[in-house]
Design an enzyme around this catalytic site. Structure first.
Site, PDB file in Angstrom:
ATOM      1  N   GLU A   1     113.813  18.421 129.105  1.00  0.00           N
ATOM      2  CA  GLU A   1     113.631  18.070 128.396  1.00  0.00           C
ATOM      3  C   GLU A   1     114.171  16.565 127.772  1.00  0.00           C
ATOM      4  O   GLU A   1     114.015  15.596 127.042  1.00  0.00           O
ATOM      5  CB  GLU A   1     113.152  18.579 127.240  1.00  0.00           C
ATOM      6  CG  GLU A   1     113.371  19.670 126.650  1.00  0.00           C
ATOM      7  CD  GLU A   1     113.908  20.688 124.767  1.00  0.00           C
ATOM      8  OE1 GLU A   1     112.483  20.092 124.325  1.00  0.00           O
ATOM      9  OE2 GLU A   1     114.231  21.781 125.315  1.00  0.00           O
TER      10      GLU A   1
ATOM     11  N   CYS B   1     105.161  22.981 129.873  1.00  0.00           N
ATOM     12  CA  CYS B   1     104.507  23.979 128.349  1.00  0.00           C
ATOM     13  C   CYS B   1     104.180  22.601 127.339  1.00  0.00           C
ATOM     14  O   CYS B   1     103.898  23.442 125.734  1.00  0.00           O
ATOM     15  CB  CYS B   1     105.547  24.824 127.602  1.00  0.00           C
ATOM     16  SG  CYS B   1     107.173  23.570 127.716  1.00  0.00           S
TER      17      CYS B   1
ATOM     18  N   HIS C   1     105.757  18.496 115.197  1.00  0.00           N
ATOM     19  CA  HIS C   1     105.276  19.931 114.939  1.00  0.00           C
ATOM     20  C   HIS C   1     104.012  20.650 113.765  1.00  0.00           C
ATOM     21  O   HIS C   1     103.365  21.602 114.535  1.00  0.00           O
ATOM     22  CB  HIS C   1     106.155  20.370 114.599  1.00  0.00           C
ATOM     23  CG  HIS C   1     107.400  20.903 116.053  1.00  0.00           C
ATOM     24  ND1 HIS C   1     107.905  20.108 116.489  1.00  0.00           N
ATOM     25  CD2 HIS C   1     106.819  22.222 116.971  1.00  0.00           C
ATOM     26  CE1 HIS C   1     108.716  20.625 117.658  1.00  0.00           C
ATOM     27  NE2 HIS C   1     108.327  21.620 117.985  1.00  0.00           N
TER      28      HIS C   1
ATOM     29  N   ASP D   1     109.067  16.636 124.420  1.00  0.00           N
ATOM     30  CA  ASP D   1     110.563  15.286 123.781  1.00  0.00           C
ATOM     31  C   ASP D   1     110.991  15.307 125.051  1.00  0.00           C
ATOM     32  O   ASP D   1     111.849  13.196 125.110  1.00  0.00           O
ATOM     33  CB  ASP D   1     111.864  16.950 124.045  1.00  0.00           C
ATOM     34  CG  ASP D   1     111.616  17.375 122.306  1.00  0.00           C
ATOM     35  OD1 ASP D   1     111.823  16.513 121.560  1.00  0.00           O
ATOM     36  OD2 ASP D   1     111.991  18.903 121.735  1.00  0.00           O
TER      37      ASP D   1
END
Length: 599
Positions: free
Chosen positions: A449, A520, A202, A473
């Protein structure tokens, strides 16, 4: 002497500037420039903090019990000596005067300089004095933090002053948490380097959202780079060049200018509809982290928000988590900011590389959790904290009264989790109705995911209005790779045949069921995958606002019918990436990003 350090390229472009080293524990120290007119006042603020801390030491020594070991009193004397040393306070004052750093930043910068000197000392006793220096600086920082009036004035200066010295600045740290990345999102830094991290950690994701060059997983970068070194960050190659030669520096400055020209050309596509050559309209959405990100999402030409990562509202808050009203106002601002365009808000996804400091259940904090990515995270955490989950759901449904909102549930993997989630949603809807609060229904979506979800899609298609594929993920769990671990980052492969087959199957089943499906994850914003995803039938992409123009450029040049024909060959190949490139080349599709002639 010039040196090169290699890491993982995670955000494209070139940054050139002076290095600002920040220790992991001090990333949240305020970093901003002060107005030149306030330099003298800021130096006085630093000296006043020194005097206050010195008085605190005097008081501590005076109140020491008579039977206390003499070593403790001697240690306080050492701390006072360090506090009065010109190498600390005098040099920190120079950072304020010469570079216009605020006092906290100046102290942190000088601490990094001195800490490096202590590390290089041969005498073990002297090396250990670094800990004393750090404790003294921490006291000074706490004292400055208590100076609320001066801090407010400095924050005002930050908003009004664009002084940045003669050169841009780049941040170098061992690691930066997602919450700290948000702290720096509106900062003065033009690039990032971290010792740890992976391409889809992230830290990397937020760096891309900031549209600044970044290299992660550079191992010893924070030890090899010194405070104020001139460095180049090559975000395309994953290369950091320390103290470059004049020839190399000029070459990279030329590349910077070329990149700026390319961005300005791509910006012309902002208002061009995303329609393929064969007339297929493609939905290009934006990923955002905070309500104020709605503005750049609109400016990018995005058709809405495909992923609002709500967890960033919760991070760095300690025990002070946002209540229902604060969340409602944040979601409402995002909805109103998109001016009628749809906003998809994901319920809080904490855990793994996004820990919720101070408020996570004991299982998340317990040292026995060896791999948080497989632990209590995302919807698992929300279901374990039903009161928190209901507060968020109430805020979401209330915000939906101000514009179109879709609610997205992360990391679902079983029927039991689906049922528990739906029960909470129905409970919240009854609560809102009974209390007389204004709310509106929302489309409900599931993130795909977890491989278990991708392999039991009919179950999800029966209970949800749409699907959103979180490729970051999905790849991590399919390939059993911790995506935040640079040691295995080379194994993280979005081109892996298993990943592509799961993607193609999910898109096909959702379309066959008449349900919306989007991607996404980071693959959506990578132009290298645009043609293939379009060939698989994907018609909705969600990415960082900065990537919309690049992907739109690809979309405008694609005939989806021709792309559909290559998908079986790519999916059946042992090396899909090479097969895709060869097939596209044979069809005359350019792999190098170029501005569409329509621009």
């Amino acid at each position: 002497m010039s040196i090169q350090i290699f890491g993982l390229p995670v955000s494209r472009g070139v940054a050139i500037g002076r290095a600002v080293l920040v220790a992991s524990g001090r990333v949240d120290v305020p970093h901003h420039f002060i107005d030149p007119a306030r330099v003298e006042a800021e130096v006085t603020r630093l000296l006043t903090a020194r005097d206050v801390v010195n008085d605190e030491f005097d008081l501590l020594k005076r109140d020491l019990p008579s039977d206390v070991p003499t070593e403790l009193a001697a240690l306080l004397d050492v701390h006072q000596m360090l506090l009065q040393d010109e190498a600390l306070i005098g040099a920190a004052s120079d950072w304020i005067i010469e570079r216009h750093y605020n006092a906290e930043w100046a102290l942190s910068a000088q601490l990094e300089v001195l800490a490096r000197q202590f590390d290089e000392m041969e005498d073990a006793y002297l090396r250990e004095r670094k800990a004393d220096l750090e404790q003294v600086v921490e006291r000074l920082l706490r004292c400055l933090g208590r100076d609320e009036t001066a801090a407010a004035t400095a924050a005002s200066d930050m908003a009004q002053s664009d002084f940045g010295g003669d050169e841009p600045l780049v941040l170098v740290a061992a690691d930066i948490s997602p919450a700290d990345m948000i702290h720096f999102k509106r900062s003065v830094f033009t690039g990032f380097v971290t010792d740890v991290g992976g391409k889809t950690s992230h830290t990397a994701i937020v760096a891309r959202s900031m549209d600044i060059p970044a290299v992660v997983g550079a191992r010893q970068a924070s030890n090899l780079i010194r405070q104020d070194d001139c460095i180049i960050i090559d975000g395309d190659a994953g290369l950091i060049i320390v103290d470059p030669s004049p020839i190399v520096l000029e070459e990279y400055r030329f590349r910077q200018r070329q990149s700026e020209l390319e961005r300005s050309r791509l910006a012309r596509l902002r208002h061009t509809p995303a329609v393929t050559l064969d007339g297929e309209r493609i939905e290009l959405l934006a990923n955002i982290e905070l309500p104020e990100d709605a503005e750049p999402a609109l400016e990018s030409g995005a058709a809405g928000v495909g992923l609002f990562r709500s967890e960033f509202l919760f991070m760095g808050r300690g025990d002070n988590l946002p209540d229902e009203e604060e969340q409602y106002n944040a979601y409402r601002r995002a909805v109103e900011g998109m001016k009628g365009l749809p906003v998809t808000i994901r319920t809080v996804d904490i855990g793994a590389d996004k820990p919720l400091e101070g408020m996570t259940p004991s299982e998340l904090r317990h040292e026995s959790v060896l791999n948080p990515a497989l632990g209590l995270r995302a919807i698992r955490w929300s279901l374990s904290e039903p009161s928190m989950f209901r507060r968020q759901l109430r805020a979401l449904y209330r915000a939906a009264a101000h514009g179109p909102v879709k609610v997205l549930i992360p990391m679902l993997g079983s029927l039991q989790e689906i049922r528990q989630t739906l029960e909470q949603i129905h409970h919240v809807q009854r609560q809102l109705t009974e209390s007389g609060k204004v709310w509106a229904p929302c489309e409900l979506g599931a993130m795909i995911e977890v491989p278990a979800a991708a392999m039991t899609l009919p179950l999800f298609l029966r209970h949800f209005d749409f699907l959103s594929i979180g490729t970051n993920d999905l790849i991590q769990y399919t390939l059993a790779i911790d995506r935040a671990d640079e040691a295995v980052a080379h194994l993280y492969d979005p081109w892996h045949p298993a990943v592509l087959q799961l993607l193609a199957n999910t898109i096909a089943q959702a379309r066959a069921a008449g349900k919306g499906v989007s991607v996404c994850g980071e693959m959506a914003g990578d132009p290298a995958f645009t043609e293939l995803l379009l060939g698989m039938g994907l018609r909705s992409f969600s990415m960082h606002p900065t990537q919309v123009a690049s992907v739109k450029q690809r979309v405008l040049r694609v005939d989806t019918r021709r792309m559909q024909a290559i998908v079986p060959d790519v999916l059946s190949a042992d090396e899909p990436e090479q097969a895709c490139q060869q097939l596209l080349s044979s069809m005359g599709a350019s792999l190098a990003p170029k501005v569409a002639s329509a621009a």
